[in-house]
Design a protein around this motif. Structure first.
Motif, PDB file in Angstrom:
ATOM      1  N   THR A 104       0.820  -1.210   0.000  1.00  0.00           N
ATOM      2  CA  THR A 104       0.000   0.000   0.000  1.00  0.00           C
ATOM      3  C   THR A 104       0.853   1.259   0.000  1.00  0.00           C
ATOM      4  OG1 THR A 104      -0.228  -0.151   2.421  1.00  0.00           O
ATOM      5  CG2 THR A 104      -1.997  -1.092   1.073  1.00  0.00           C
ATOM      6  N   THR A 105       2.042   1.177   0.580  1.00  0.00           N
ATOM      7  CA  THR A 105       2.962   2.313   0.505  1.00  0.00           C
ATOM      8  C   THR A 105       3.386   2.555  -0.935  1.00  0.00           C
ATOM      9  OG1 THR A 105       3.785   1.947   2.755  1.00  0.00           O
ATOM     10  CG2 THR A 105       5.211   3.174   1.248  1.00  0.00           C
ATOM     11  N   SER A 107       0.507   3.966  -2.831  1.00  0.00           N
ATOM     12  CA  SER A 107       0.223   5.364  -2.508  1.00  0.00           C
ATOM     13  C   SER A 107       1.160   6.290  -3.270  1.00  0.00           C
ATOM     14  CB  SER A 107       0.338   5.599  -0.997  1.00  0.00           C
ATOM     15  OG  SER A 107       1.673   5.505  -0.549  1.00  0.00           O
ATOM     16  N   ARG A 119      -0.139   6.500  -6.799  1.00  0.00           N
ATOM     17  CA  ARG A 119      -1.327   7.344  -6.950  1.00  0.00           C
ATOM     18  C   ARG A 119      -1.017   8.822  -6.728  1.00  0.00           C
ATOM     19  NH1 ARG A 119      -4.250   2.851  -3.211  1.00  0.00           N
ATOM     20  NH2 ARG A 119      -4.511   1.290  -4.856  1.00  0.00           N
ATOM     21  N   ASP A 120       0.227   9.126  -6.301  1.00  0.00           N
ATOM     22  CA  ASP A 120       0.604  10.513  -6.043  1.00  0.00           C
ATOM     23  C   ASP A 120       1.102  11.139  -7.341  1.00  0.00           C
ATOM     24  OD1 ASP A 120       1.526  12.918  -5.116  1.00  0.00           O
ATOM     25  OD2 ASP A 120       3.378  12.092  -4.279  1.00  0.00           O
ATOM     26  N   PRO A 165       2.822   9.542   0.914  1.00  0.00           N
ATOM     27  CA  PRO A 165       1.491  10.039   0.548  1.00  0.00           C
ATOM     28  C   PRO A 165       0.395   9.301   1.292  1.00  0.00           C
ATOM     29  CG  PRO A 165       2.828   9.636  -1.405  1.00  0.00           C
ATOM     30  CD  PRO A 165       3.582   9.059  -0.240  1.00  0.00           C
ATOM     31  N   GLY A 166      -0.680  10.015   1.596  1.00  0.00           N
ATOM     32  CA  GLY A 166      -1.819   9.430   2.275  1.00  0.00           C
ATOM     33  C   GLY A 166      -2.926   9.079   1.305  1.00  0.00           C
ATOM     34  N   PRO A 167      -4.112   8.768   1.819  1.00  0.00           N
ATOM     35  CA  PRO A 167      -5.226   8.365   0.954  1.00  0.00           C
ATOM     36  C   PRO A 167      -5.686   9.478   0.028  1.00  0.00           C
ATOM     37  CG  PRO A 167      -5.957   8.688   3.225  1.00  0.00           C
ATOM     38  CD  PRO A 167      -4.464   8.730   3.248  1.00  0.00           C
ATOM     39  N   GLY A 213      -4.014  10.877  -2.073  1.00  0.00           N
ATOM     40  CA  GLY A 213      -3.436  10.591  -3.377  1.00  0.00           C
ATOM     41  C   GLY A 213      -4.400   9.861  -4.292  1.00  0.00           C
ATOM     42  N   SER A 214      -5.354   9.131  -3.705  1.00  0.00           N
ATOM     43  CA  SER A 214      -6.349   8.426  -4.515  1.00  0.00           C
ATOM     44  C   SER A 214      -7.205   9.403  -5.302  1.00  0.00           C
ATOM     45  CB  SER A 214      -7.247   7.554  -3.617  1.00  0.00           C
ATOM     46  OG  SER A 214      -6.521   6.476  -3.090  1.00  0.00           O
ATOM     47  N   GLN A 254     -10.337   3.341  -5.718  1.00  0.00           N
ATOM     48  CA  GLN A 254     -10.008   4.717  -5.306  1.00  0.00           C
ATOM     49  C   GLN A 254     -11.203   5.379  -4.619  1.00  0.00           C
ATOM     50  OE1 GLN A 254      -6.858   5.150  -5.623  1.00  0.00           O
ATOM     51  NE2 GLN A 254      -6.777   3.343  -6.931  1.00  0.00           N
TER      52      GLN A 254
END
Length: 426
Positions: free
Chosen positions: A266-267, A270, A273-274, A337-339, A341-342, A399
């Motif tokens: 997930t890292t 993320s 997605r950034d 980055p956190g969520p 970024g989605s 997302q």
């Protein structure tokens, strides 16, 4: 970097303006300025590439990747490949504002372009090792990954585990100081050109699916690894299947603790997605606002009010995407980055879809018949490739779930797969 490529030192207190001036001087000595004709980027002239995934032969794609890697290594002599990264990781230790300034300078010059494998290597896997790798892994991998001296792909998705990545079944079984890997991955972009892969494998099938995963850096020349390119509908074979048969990997190549593979995955996702370094004026894959405007100009449609309205929808969407990404980047100052970024990733794929709709309306039959006119038939590669990014890096539906649950605080969807992985129907 080799000893002959060691970067110069930079005053950490250098202002953004002084840094911009120094970077501009270096780019003027090492690259050609971009040539543009009118508001549309090179309207009617030169090569026109709006492809999302490369339509190249193996050798063409290999040379393209090596050209990009060579350019990054040249920038690395000045630290321009990692402006806001720590000095101990080969960067300049400057601010994100300095990094953005470098991006603005670079966009004024002709460069070798982009390729997903290089982006994955320098932006995703290097960042993941920086965030979660052991001291030994960081010392071994960060600098060569960030400078593209070595190339690494993601070994995540499987035929039965795409959007539901946590359901993957590739196994890693402990054998002393090594792990034995068996299974299959798919949609691994650039695997045929990679020296390494970031592998997520199941190490404990008797716990819930998210808890039984572990991550590794895997050398792809290890015996038992087989890479098979996949022919894609837009041409080329950028994607691959990768098979593992009794592949042995040392435990010191493990990323994070045993069982922390989902956190590692997930890292990485993320970072994928950034899109904080991209924007409407950039040169990301799939074409830019300027290229769309250039096509409209070439078609003589910029005075048509309906077309102008559609073009402005694309432009405004791009600006909103750019500002959203900037905000997400500011929220991620910790380096992870956190969520949010989605939201940027969703805006990006929606923007490509909108661009496809607008250009289809402008070109009509010229999309299906190659008339030889500049900036027309080439848009086919955008239309055929853009839908892939509604799945890559987590589907649009994923997302929206992330945004709803982790950003807006909405109730989670009901789940039927919360027990041990071995008990989940497949």
């Amino acid at each position: 970097m080799t000893e002959t490529q060691q970067r110069v030192s930079v005053d950490p207190a250098m202002s953004v303006d002084d840094f911009t001036a120094a970077a501009t001087e270096w780019f003027q000595a090492n690259a050609e300025p971009k040539k543009s004709v009118g508001p549309g980027e090179g309207a009617g002239h030169g090569a026109f590439d709006v492809s999302v995934f490369a339509d190249m032969s193996f050798e063409q794609e290999r040379e393209h990747i090596l050209g990009i890697a060579d350019w990054i290594q040249r920038k690395a002599t000045q630290g321009y490949h990692a402006v806001d990264w720590a000095v101990e990781h080969g960067g300049l230790g400057l601010s994100r504002a300095h990094a953005r300034a470098l991006g603005r300078v670079e966009r004024q010059f002709e460069t070798p372009g982009t390729h997903e494998l290089v982006s994955v290597t320098v932006g995703l896997i290097a960042s993941t090792i920086q965030a979660l790798g052991s001291d030994a892994l960081q010392a071994r991998f960060i600098q060569p990954l960030r400078s593209a001296e070595i190339l690494a792909c993601q070994l995540f998705s499987e035929p039965g585990a795409g959007s539901d990545l946590a359901g993957l079944s590739t196994r890693a079984e402990r054998d002393g100081d090594e792990w034995v890997i068996n299974g299959q991955k798919v949609w691994s972009s650039g695997a045929q050109f990679s020296q390494w892969g970031e592998l997520i494998a199941r190490t404990d099938p008797d716990v819930i699916k998210h808890k039984g995963l572990t991550a590794f850096m895997l050398p792809l020349d290890t015996p038992g690894v087989e890479v098979r390119p996949i022919k894609q509908m837009s041409g080329g074979s950028s994607f691959c299947e990768v098979f593992f048969t009794d592949v042995r990997v040392a435990d010191d190549l493990r990323i994070g603790a045993v069982g922390d593979g989902w956190k590692v995955a997930t890292t990485t996702l993320s970072f994928e997605r950034d899109h904080s370094e991209s924007g409407s004026e950039g040169s990301a894959s799939g074409g830019s606002w300027k290229q769309l405007l250039g096509t409209a100009e070439r078609m003589g449609l910029t005075t048509d009010p309906v077309t102008r309205d559609k073009l402005m929808r694309v432009f405004i969407h791009g600006r909103v995407e750019s500002y959203t990404n900037r905000r997400a980047a500011d929220l991620a100052r910790s380096g992870m980055p956190g969520p949010e970024g989605s939201l940027g990733k969703l805006l990006w794929t929606e923007g490509m879809t909108l661009m496809a709709e607008v250009v289809s309306g402008m070109l009509g039959a010229k999309l299906t018949a190659d008339t030889g006119e500049w900036g027309t038939y080439e848009w086919n590669e955008h239309l055929l490739g853009a839908p892939g990014y509604r799945i890559a890096g987590g589907s649009d539906e994923v997302q929206r779930n992330i945004i709803g649950e982790r950003v807006l605080g909405l109730a989670r969807e009901p789940r039927a797969d919360t027990g041990p992985w071995t008990d989940i129907p497949r």
